[in-house]
Design an enzyme around this catalytic site. Structure first.
Site, PDB file in Angstrom:
ATOM      1  N   LYS A 164       5.273 -15.491  -0.624  1.00  0.00           N
ATOM      2  CA  LYS A 164       4.850 -14.671  -1.778  1.00  0.00           C
ATOM      3  C   LYS A 164       3.696 -15.867  -2.315  1.00  0.00           C
ATOM      4  O   LYS A 164       2.722 -15.808  -2.103  1.00  0.00           O
ATOM      5  CB  LYS A 164       4.897 -13.667  -2.773  1.00  0.00           C
ATOM      6  CG  LYS A 164       5.707 -12.870  -1.832  1.00  0.00           C
ATOM      7  CD  LYS A 164       5.083 -11.653  -3.059  1.00  0.00           C
ATOM      8  CE  LYS A 164       5.332  -9.736  -2.089  1.00  0.00           C
ATOM      9  NZ  LYS A 164       6.521 -10.039  -1.303  1.00  0.00           N
ATOM     10  N   GLY A 213       8.949  -2.041  -1.094  1.00  0.00           N
ATOM     11  CA  GLY A 213       8.946  -1.843  -2.507  1.00  0.00           C
ATOM     12  C   GLY A 213       9.788  -2.637  -3.014  1.00  0.00           C
ATOM     13  O   GLY A 213      10.920  -2.582  -3.986  1.00  0.00           O
ATOM     14  N   HIS A 256      -3.733   1.463  -2.428  1.00  0.00           N
ATOM     15  CA  HIS A 256      -2.900   0.530  -1.500  1.00  0.00           C
ATOM     16  C   HIS A 256      -3.941   1.011  -0.026  1.00  0.00           C
ATOM     17  O   HIS A 256      -3.737   1.832   0.377  1.00  0.00           O
ATOM     18  CB  HIS A 256      -2.194   0.980  -1.571  1.00  0.00           C
ATOM     19  CG  HIS A 256      -1.096  -0.282  -0.556  1.00  0.00           C
ATOM     20  ND1 HIS A 256       0.018  -0.656  -0.643  1.00  0.00           N
ATOM     21  CD2 HIS A 256      -1.154  -0.274   0.446  1.00  0.00           C
ATOM     22  CE1 HIS A 256       0.752  -1.103   0.119  1.00  0.00           C
ATOM     23  NE2 HIS A 256       0.361  -0.796   1.751  1.00  0.00           N
ATOM     24  N   HIS A 283       7.937   2.681  -4.420  1.00  0.00           N
ATOM     25  CA  HIS A 283       6.921   1.628  -3.608  1.00  0.00           C
ATOM     26  C   HIS A 283       6.827   1.689  -2.227  1.00  0.00           C
ATOM     27  O   HIS A 283       6.673   0.937  -1.656  1.00  0.00           O
ATOM     28  CB  HIS A 283       7.410   0.483  -4.709  1.00  0.00           C
ATOM     29  CG  HIS A 283       7.521   0.131  -5.992  1.00  0.00           C
ATOM     30  ND1 HIS A 283       6.181   0.209  -6.588  1.00  0.00           N
ATOM     31  CD2 HIS A 283       8.662  -0.167  -6.880  1.00  0.00           C
ATOM     32  CE1 HIS A 283       6.416  -0.394  -7.844  1.00  0.00           C
ATOM     33  NE2 HIS A 283       7.549   0.030  -7.631  1.00  0.00           N
ATOM     34  N   GLU A 323      -2.344  -5.796   2.800  1.00  0.00           N
ATOM     35  CA  GLU A 323      -1.740  -5.215   2.375  1.00  0.00           C
ATOM     36  C   GLU A 323      -3.421  -5.988   1.619  1.00  0.00           C
ATOM     37  O   GLU A 323      -3.733  -6.303   0.450  1.00  0.00           O
ATOM     38  CB  GLU A 323      -0.567  -5.103   1.760  1.00  0.00           C
ATOM     39  CG  GLU A 323      -0.623  -4.467   3.413  1.00  0.00           C
ATOM     40  CD  GLU A 323       0.928  -3.973   2.403  1.00  0.00           C
ATOM     41  OE1 GLU A 323       1.141  -3.869   1.347  1.00  0.00           O
ATOM     42  OE2 GLU A 323       1.811  -3.616   3.161  1.00  0.00           O
ATOM     43  N   ARG A 340       3.833  -7.569  11.118  1.00  0.00           N
ATOM     44  CA  ARG A 340       4.537  -6.986  12.671  1.00  0.00           C
ATOM     45  C   ARG A 340       3.951  -5.327  12.351  1.00  0.00           C
ATOM     46  O   ARG A 340       2.839  -5.606  11.945  1.00  0.00           O
ATOM     47  CB  ARG A 340       6.174  -6.696  11.733  1.00  0.00           C
ATOM     48  CG  ARG A 340       6.044  -5.796  10.765  1.00  0.00           C
ATOM     49  CD  ARG A 340       7.325  -5.323   9.890  1.00  0.00           C
ATOM     50  NE  ARG A 340       7.420  -5.120   8.503  1.00  0.00           N
ATOM     51  CZ  ARG A 340       6.928  -4.203   8.163  1.00  0.00           C
ATOM     52  NH1 ARG A 340       6.235  -2.792   8.905  1.00  0.00           N
ATOM     53  NH2 ARG A 340       7.219  -3.752   6.804  1.00  0.00           N
TER      54      ARG A 340
END
Length: 724
Positions: A164, A213, A256, A283, A323, A340
């Site tokens: 990340k 999550g 989201h 999540h 996202e 994916r």
């Protein structure tokens, strides 16, 4: 050799390999071949489609991939664990091979075994589905070394987007908005807390390698920072073998929203519009829809363009999802990229008409993205509801078991069922408890939502607990109907979504009794079918000079109710609710008659009438519970048990038990002789992708511990014994 000779050679080679020859969009074989004929090299624009692929997954997504492969004339190879030997995806495949015991790390995560099967079967490509190895760069690299096409992005893209802090840096350099936060290398507790204070609470702790999550905690104040940091690190280490975390500013009431992107090996990248996945529990997404409701068109447009920039920045190939977090002012920030195919990809397919798995196969074979951006359009609105074997009233705890009754709504153009299970299959403790994805489409959001509610009412499952009723309540919620969704939607509407079910109507109670009477007649007739003169085959209640009466007692939704039955001696009944005597003046007495038949699938069908209303229902009697399914939804009633049975069940002893599925002991926090108070955490166990705290049910002293750390615990086992 001239172009014609080269063309013949290529066609002959394709025939020898039994692979259909395909050319790329807006190109012809002869023109493309002639371009490079003089160099003697093979033209990169000639694409040979696979004739056999291996699907390195299970359940719904494996079945989904195989359906498209079959339509394209491509043979599929399944791999399976010992627990999945009789599963649906194994039955669908052209060939199937066992790769190990049920635990995923001994089967579906065994890269070596999967590659052995691919090589042995001659599979030219591997589709990883989602989860398991789908975002594993090492597996993508293994495929490349072994000359097997990985149907997914290059390993470099997986790596860049999988870490990340790295992805945030790349996005920032590509003018993709990111959430303010700390993404540095200093992972000391002091530095992380210092950065959290600078950002201002609330903040979000996220695992650096996280996803699904896992490894996420919201910290509301400095006092709880250390505890939640330790929990986040622990979960991250167990899930991703890495305990590095990031600190981000928490966006209040976030939505989201994600964008489906697709790239090919020629540098083309397109988006297929956005999806809203805001309604989540733990999540994890519950209901998804496309397009996202209530977003301004200019916001959608900028978000989609940002997603394309994100994909291009890492040289993305294949299906991916970018996202975003969207705040109350519709500012959006990059969250992560899933490298994916997503679980919720069907909603995009429903509004665009694209088959994203077919796109994956074509792009992996070297073709261009089938449609350019200017050719892509979306029409109408689509929803996806994930049908899980879980109990929403117990914090969505998984509910493994046998699907003893399973009947989905009839698929049609506007209703789609993606599933990997059949009636009689088992939802095991080893994998995600997804039963199916219910997907609907409508010309607009209101119509699509109406169809979703109707389809949920028609979904019939018995043998495990499900979230179907919960999904019905979400779809009926006024805020949801208005498109007012965010990631805190479920906690905000907890009272409405988790309210006690309404008591059964009088008609439902009489219908339940009629179902029981019809079942009695069915079983009696079946047991004496070879002796038509047996007195035990007659359930008409015929008597000389009088009518037979009986009272039937049921339990439903925490309370009991009575229905009095008067037999007419000719197979019919008079039914009266609430224990009113049939002869009492003013009692709600209604004539009723019902019979059972058996459908082609073996399920029992009740038909008949009560008063002037027709009765039509599917029935499933499991142990002492009668499940009744009608077009208006399902409900269940329990037959009362004998007093000596209920007394034995009530005498459970002074113990703490494990959940209703297999688990592993993570931590033991007490010892024999310890005094504990009610609500104290005694043991933590993990199973079904969840960690569960085992609590003391009262103030007591620990008498004995029956399991140690790392022990495997069978379902409903006694973990701890107490004494006063």
């Amino acid at each position: 050799a001239g172009p014609g000779a080269l063309h013949c050679l290529v066609m002959f080679a394709a025939l020898l390999s039994h692979r259909p020859l395909r050319t790329c969009r807006s190109s012809s074989v002869s023109v493309l071949l002639s371009r490079n004929a003089g160099s003697g090299g093979r033209d990169s624009n000639v694409c040979v489609m696979f004739d056999k692929i291996l699907v390195a997954n299970r359940g719904e997504i494996a079945a989904r991939v195989m359906r498209t492969a079959r339509r394209m004339g491509i043979r599929s190879v399944a791999v399976y664990s010992e627990a999945d030997r009789n599963s649906m995806h194994v039955a669908m495949a052209d060939e199937a091979h066992c790769i190990g015991p049920p635990p995923a790390n001994e089967s579906y995560l065994r890269q070596d075994k999967i590659m052995e099967v691919a090589k042995a079967t001659g599979a030219q490509a591997i589709h990883p589905g989602y989860g398991f190895l789908s975002e594993n760069k090492n597996f993508a690299e293994l495929c490349q070394r072994e000359g097997v096409e990985f149907i997914g992005p290059p390993s470099s893209a997986i790596e860049k987007m999988g870490i990340k802090r790295v992805s945030k840096k790349i996005m920032s350099e590509s003018s993709v908005p990111i959430v303010p936060g700390y993404f540095g290398q200093d992972q000391s507790d002091e530095r992380l807390k210092e950065e959290a204070v600078k950002l201002g609470f609330p903040v979000m702790l996220k695992a650096d390698l996280g996803g699904g999550g896992k490894g996420m905690r919201t910290v509301s104040n400095a006092g709880e920072f250390q505890t939640l940091l330790e929990a986040c690190r622990s979960e991250s280490l167990k899930s991703f073998s890495d305990d590095k975390v990031m600190v981000e500013k928490f966006v209040v009431h976030p939505r989201h929203v994600e964008v489906q992107v697709f790239g090919d090996k020629r540098g083309n990248t397109v988006h297929l519009f956005e999806r809203d996945c805001s309604v989540q529990r733990r999540h994890q997404k519950v209901i998804e829809e496309a397009p996202a409701p209530g977003l301004r068109e200019e916001v959608k447009r900028e978000m989609c363009l940002a997603a394309v920039r994100a994909a291009k920045a890492v040289g993305y190939v294949g299906a991916g999802t970018v996202e975003f977090i969207v705040d109350a002012d519709q500012n959006f920030y990059f969250m992560e990229m899933n490298t994916r195919l997503q679980v919720e990809h069907p909603v995009t397919e429903m509004i665009t008409g694209a088959d994203l798995v077919e796109w994956q196969l074509r792009v992996a074979a070297g073709e261009e993205v089938p449609l350019g951006q200017e050719q892509l359009r979306h029409t109408g609105h689509a929803f996806e509801a994930r049908i899980y074997a879980e109990d929403p009233d117990k914090n969505f705890i998984p509910s493994p078991g046998i699907l003893k009754h399973l009947q989905a709504p009839r698929p049609q153009g506007v209703v789609r069922i993606d599933t990997g299970v059949r009636q009689g299959d088992e939802v095991t403790t080893f994998y995600d408890p997804l039963i199916a994805k219910l997907v609907v489409w409508g010309d607009n959001r209101s119509l699509a939502l109406k169809r979703m509610k109707e389809a949920l009412l028609q979904y019939q499952v018995a043998g495990v607990r499900t979230n179907i009723g919960f999904l019905e309540r979400v779809c009926s919620n006024q805020s949801f109907q208005q498109g007012d969704v965010h990631t805190g939607f479920i906690p905000q509407h907890e009272k409405e979504l988790f309210s006690s079910p309404a008591p059964l109507t009088e008609f439902q109670r009489k219908q339940a009794v009629l179902a029981l009477l019809a079942l009695e007649n069915w079983t009696s007739t079946a047991s004496t079918e070879n002796d038509h003169y047996s007195p035990f085959s007659d359930c008409s209640g015929a008597r000389l000079n009088l009518h037979h009466h009986r009272r039937v007692t049921f339990n439903a939704q925490g309370s009991s109710f009575d229905v009095d039955v008067s037999y007419d001696g000719q197979g019919g009944f008079e039914l009266t609710c609430d224990g009113s005597e049939p002869e009492k003046e003013g009692a709600m007495m209604e004539p009723a008659r019902g019979r059972l038949s058996q459908g082609e699938d073996g399920n029992l069908l009740l038909s008949g009438f009560i008063g002037d209303r027709m009765v039509s229902a599917n029935l499933a009697l499991l142990d002492q519970t009668l499940h009744i399914f009608t077009l208006d939804g399902g409900y269940e009633v329990e037959l009362p048990k004998a007093s000596f049975i209920t007394a034995k069940e009530a005498d459970v002893g002074d113990v703490a038990r494990s959940p209703a599925y297999s688990t592993t002991v993570n931590k033991v926090l007490v010892r024999p002789g310890d005094k504990v108070s009610k609500g104290s955490v005694l043991i933590t166990v993990e199973g079904m992708k969840m960690e569960t705290n085992i609590l003391a049910t009262k103030d007591c002293v620990i008498k004995e511990l029956l399991f140690r750390e790392k022990d495997t615990v069978p379902a409903n086992s006694t973990l701890v014994e107490f004494e006063e």
